[in-house]
Scaffold this active site. Sequence first.
Site, mmCIF file in Angstrom:
data_model
loop_
_atom_site.group_PDB
_atom_site.id
_atom_site.type_symbol
_atom_site.label_atom_id
_atom_site.label_comp_id
_atom_site.label_asym_id
_atom_site.label_seq_id
_atom_site.Cartn_x
_atom_site.Cartn_y
_atom_site.Cartn_z
ATOM 1 C CG ASN A 115 -1.712 1.217 1.424
ATOM 2 O OD1 ASN A 115 -1.764 2.068 0.527
ATOM 3 N ND2 ASN A 115 -2.370 1.343 2.569
ATOM 4 C CE LYS A 134 -0.043 3.110 4.843
ATOM 5 N NZ LYS A 134 0.155 3.150 6.285
ATOM 6 N N GLY A 150 2.968 2.013 10.878
ATOM 7 C CA GLY A 150 3.935 3.104 10.753
ATOM 8 C C GLY A 150 4.702 3.404 12.030
ATOM 9 C CB SER A 190 5.697 -2.221 11.943
ATOM 10 O OG SER A 190 5.299 -0.905 12.282
ATOM 11 C CD GLU A 243 -2.636 5.283 6.973
ATOM 12 O OE1 GLU A 243 -2.689 5.312 5.742
ATOM 13 O OE2 GLU A 243 -1.676 4.789 7.604
ATOM 14 C CD GLU A 268 -3.167 -2.571 7.305
ATOM 15 O OE1 GLU A 268 -2.090 -2.832 6.770
ATOM 16 O OE2 GLU A 268 -3.792 -1.522 7.116
ATOM 17 C CG HIS A 286 -5.613 1.796 5.408
ATOM 18 N ND1 HIS A 286 -5.148 2.697 6.346
ATOM 19 C CD2 HIS A 286 -4.600 0.918 5.191
ATOM 20 C CE1 HIS A 286 -3.898 2.363 6.670
ATOM 21 N NE2 HIS A 286 -3.547 1.295 5.999
HETATM 22 P P1 13P Z 1 3.367 0.156 7.679
HETATM 23 O O1 13P Z 1 3.857 -1.088 7.013
HETATM 24 O O2 13P Z 1 4.090 1.403 7.221
HETATM 25 O O3 13P Z 1 3.278 0.021 9.152
HETATM 26 O O4 13P Z 1 1.850 0.402 7.158
HETATM 27 C C1 13P Z 1 0.947 -0.649 7.202
HETATM 28 C C2 13P Z 1 -0.259 -0.255 6.461
HETATM 29 O O5 13P Z 1 -0.984 0.645 6.846
HETATM 30 C C3 13P Z 1 -0.560 -0.981 5.214
HETATM 31 O O6 13P Z 1 -1.842 -0.704 4.760
#
Ligand code: 13P
Length: 255
Positions: A15, A17, A179, A219, A103, A173, A101
Amino acid sequence: MKDGAIVRVPLIAGNWKMFKTATEAEETTSQLIRLVSDVENVEIMIAPPFTALSIVAGLTKDSRVDLGAQNLHWAKEGAFTGEISAAMLVSAGCKYVIVGHSERRQYFGETDHTVNQKIHAASLSGLVPILCVGETEMQRDEKKTFSVLDKQIENGLEGLTFDALHPLVVAYEPVWAIGTGKSATPDQVQEVHLYLRNLIEKMFGNILAKATRILYGGSVKPDNVSELMALPDVDGALVGGASLQADSFSKIIHF
Ligand code: 13P
């Protein structure tokens, strides 16, 4: 991963983003395609920003890498400034779409209801939805992880049928692991993945539960992917930061 007669081919998904211009996406995708040309029995997906879908689609067309989008709108078409429909994603070459997601839930007001509408739209158009679920740190501390997941799955998949959801991908997740560099432990991941598979079995039966791929995200890095992938109910990874560079993403794909 083998479970009775149903084999779940692992899916490693990136992803991206809101990272990468079309030119940057083109460069990373070309490198990635070269680095993963030897990979067998793993499905690979990248979800670049909308503005890079077309260029990435052209590059991945005859490669081992599939294309995904990060979001969609549920309506077929209409006056929805700034939105993208399922049909637009299909015509851009997408096979997968990430839905719900954290976010998007956190910053853009997505609810289980809008997630549900998006899953309906995705499955109607033949896109494979990747439904993201996961608890916040506070919810885990308050021992609400499983009730949060119940709600996200039950409401997110409301009104859908076995046929509409075959195939389905779920991504666990935990918000506190995204992150942060702080991945969930293998025990925590396996406990939740098994719980999610049992929940899908209760809702849609044994066949869909066994066929659904449950990815872990939060992560994931080259140095922790193999212990996660060794867990019986982990069928892949949804990778953010470590998918942005072709070499680190390739290492994860070669778990
Ligand atoms: P990270 O791998 O940067 O922690 O992000 C995970 C994520 O949100 C994938 O959709």
